[in-house]
Write an enzyme that holds these catalytic residues in place. Sequence first.
Site, mmCIF file in Angstrom:
data_model
loop_
_atom_site.group_PDB
_atom_site.id
_atom_site.type_symbol
_atom_site.label_atom_id
_atom_site.label_comp_id
_atom_site.label_asym_id
_atom_site.label_seq_id
_atom_site.Cartn_x
_atom_site.Cartn_y
_atom_site.Cartn_z
ATOM 1 N NE ARG A 40 -21.640 -29.893 -2.274
ATOM 2 C CZ ARG A 40 -22.309 -30.550 -3.290
ATOM 3 N NH1 ARG A 40 -21.458 -31.686 -3.835
ATOM 4 N NH2 ARG A 40 -23.747 -30.176 -3.795
ATOM 5 N N GLY A 356 -25.247 -26.292 -8.600
ATOM 6 C CA GLY A 356 -23.913 -26.634 -8.528
ATOM 7 C C GLY A 356 -22.107 -25.934 -9.761
HETATM 8 P P1 ADP Z 1 -26.621 -26.156 -12.283
HETATM 9 O O1 ADP Z 1 -25.973 -26.985 -11.311
HETATM 10 O O2 ADP Z 1 -26.078 -24.528 -11.423
HETATM 11 O O3 ADP Z 1 -27.753 -25.411 -12.031
HETATM 12 P P2 ADP Z 1 -26.916 -27.000 -14.916
HETATM 13 O O4 ADP Z 1 -25.987 -27.692 -14.517
HETATM 14 O O5 ADP Z 1 -28.142 -26.812 -15.182
HETATM 15 O O6 ADP Z 1 -26.548 -25.294 -13.206
HETATM 16 O O7 ADP Z 1 -26.307 -26.369 -15.985
HETATM 17 C C1 ADP Z 1 -24.382 -25.773 -16.514
HETATM 18 C C2 ADP Z 1 -24.018 -26.506 -17.929
HETATM 19 O O8 ADP Z 1 -25.116 -25.698 -18.559
HETATM 20 C C3 ADP Z 1 -23.212 -25.679 -17.806
HETATM 21 O O9 ADP Z 1 -21.593 -26.931 -18.044
HETATM 22 C C4 ADP Z 1 -23.403 -25.348 -19.009
HETATM 23 O O10 ADP Z 1 -22.005 -25.730 -19.973
HETATM 24 C C5 ADP Z 1 -24.456 -25.815 -19.726
HETATM 25 N N1 ADP Z 1 -25.294 -24.572 -20.527
HETATM 26 C C6 ADP Z 1 -25.272 -23.659 -19.971
HETATM 27 N N2 ADP Z 1 -25.622 -22.670 -21.153
HETATM 28 C C7 ADP Z 1 -25.318 -23.204 -22.098
HETATM 29 C C8 ADP Z 1 -25.629 -23.721 -23.579
HETATM 30 N N3 ADP Z 1 -26.164 -22.349 -24.554
HETATM 31 N N4 ADP Z 1 -25.541 -24.153 -24.892
HETATM 32 C C9 ADP Z 1 -25.229 -25.845 -23.545
HETATM 33 N N5 ADP Z 1 -24.398 -25.193 -22.884
HETATM 34 C C10 ADP Z 1 -25.312 -24.482 -21.873
HETATM 35 C C1 3PG Z 2 -24.939 -33.156 -5.547
HETATM 36 O O1 3PG Z 2 -23.921 -32.770 -5.154
HETATM 37 O O2 3PG Z 2 -25.881 -32.151 -5.695
HETATM 38 C C2 3PG Z 2 -25.564 -33.753 -4.366
HETATM 39 O O3 3PG Z 2 -24.306 -34.510 -3.224
HETATM 40 C C3 3PG Z 2 -26.564 -35.161 -4.289
HETATM 41 O O4 3PG Z 2 -25.552 -35.356 -5.015
HETATM 42 P P1 3PG Z 2 -26.786 -36.517 -6.188
HETATM 43 O O5 3PG Z 2 -27.580 -35.961 -6.890
HETATM 44 O O6 3PG Z 2 -25.675 -37.839 -7.013
HETATM 45 O O7 3PG Z 2 -27.700 -37.868 -5.262
#
Ligand code: ADP
Ligand code: 3PG
Length: 400
Positions: A40, A356
């Site tokens: 970033r 992310g």
């Molecule tokens: P992004 O940040 O790319 O949008 P998410 O935050 O929705 O993705 O999902 C990421 C999380 O999902 C990771 O911490 C991963 O460990 C978890 N995850 C993915 N598949 C599984 C699963 N089958 N069981 C448990 N956790 C999972």
């Molecule tokens: C992010 O990491 O998705 C952005 O920096 C926004 O952060 P937030 O979900 O805490 O508002």
Amino acid sequence: MKFPKKTVDDLSDLKGKKALVRVDFNVPLDDDGQVGDTTRLEAAVPTISRLLEAGAIPVLMSHLGRPGGKVVEEYRLAPVAAPLAELLDCEVRTADDTVGESARQMVSELETGQVGLLENLRFQSGEKDNDSEFASQLAEFGDLFVSDAFGTAHRAHASMTGVPEHLRPAVGGYLLKSEFEKLTEARDNPERPFVALLGGAKISDKLPVIEHFLEKADVVLVGGAMAYTFAVARGGEVGASMVEPDFIDEARRILENRDNYRGELVLPVDNVVMNTDSEELETRVTKTDEIADGWEGMDIGPRTLEMFLTRMRVAKMVFWNGPFGAFDYAPEFAQGTVKIAEELAGLDARVIVGGGDSASAVKNAGFADDFYHVSTGGGASLELVRGEELPGIEILDDLE
Ligand code: ADP
Ligand code: 3PG
Ligand code: MG
């Protein structure tokens, strides 16, 4: 879609002017409190460099984490200054507060060729509340406003939408523009076949996205933890897998409606599961609908992987959000995600990755450079591709 707002390229006579720049330096910190991933920071460099080259004095502001409107020591922005100074090859001066005495003094002492960095915006409750007084205090620090915080563009916070109420011109930076233009390709006129890959953990966040892509894409591959809520909805047994009970009905509705969507919905048929009663890591492969009690689905299985890879190969455009397994829990569960990233890297298609954890999975696997676009935004990229307006973009000066 062409970025509909003015950018830093539309500004002139910048010499000696203070440019108040909203960036998204919400970066992961490692155990020593150092920046763990500089993606970033790197992404903000072109805009800051352009301002410096034009003789402007950038005053940067960002949030870090969710400190909840008060000072939390571990969320100070200070660790960002050194890696940023190295990337920009100039002095980066910091302040101990966001709009207080220290910030005012730092900003007033800044000279041409230097960059200022205010303290974490979210140490002040006025940031999330979009408080007008706080926004006007921030606006005092600049002669003009630049937003390059794509990752935060879905938040109507003081530094995003409040400041431009007090300070114009208000224009976008290069990151904001490039994220907008690349992500809206996946929204507006994707090349076909268009394949969406949706994984990740929270069905509550992702369900509207699944439905959006079922309407827009030709094929929608669903993996990650979300798949178990679908499995329960069709009567399967998923053992100790992650399920969101409140969303079973919604998943059932999508399943019942699946023939009416443009896109074909493809769900996992097998999974790598983990014994939750065992101290040691014990895994096996099970059918998705027949996961035994005490076992938790952690990755897609080999048959599912083959099925997904076959569907992906025809794609001319791909949008991918969410890892297909718990890749960050153990390397054993990164297989599906890594194999899919590898396949995508070799594909003759425009691949866009948003989210992310998805972006970090792709970076860890070493494939980020092979993709058309890896977004710096999580929530912001999802909201944009599903057709929502981003307040942090809407508020900027329109092109004439
Ligand atoms: P992004 O940040 O790319 O949008 P998410 O935050 O929705 O993705 O999902 C990421 C999380 O999902 C990771 O911490 C991963 O460990 C978890 N995850 C993915 N598949 C599984 C699963 N089958 N069981 C448990 N956790 C999972
Ligand atoms: C992010 O990491 O998705 C952005 O920096 C926004 O952060 P937030 O979900 O805490 O508002
Ligand atoms: Mg995530």
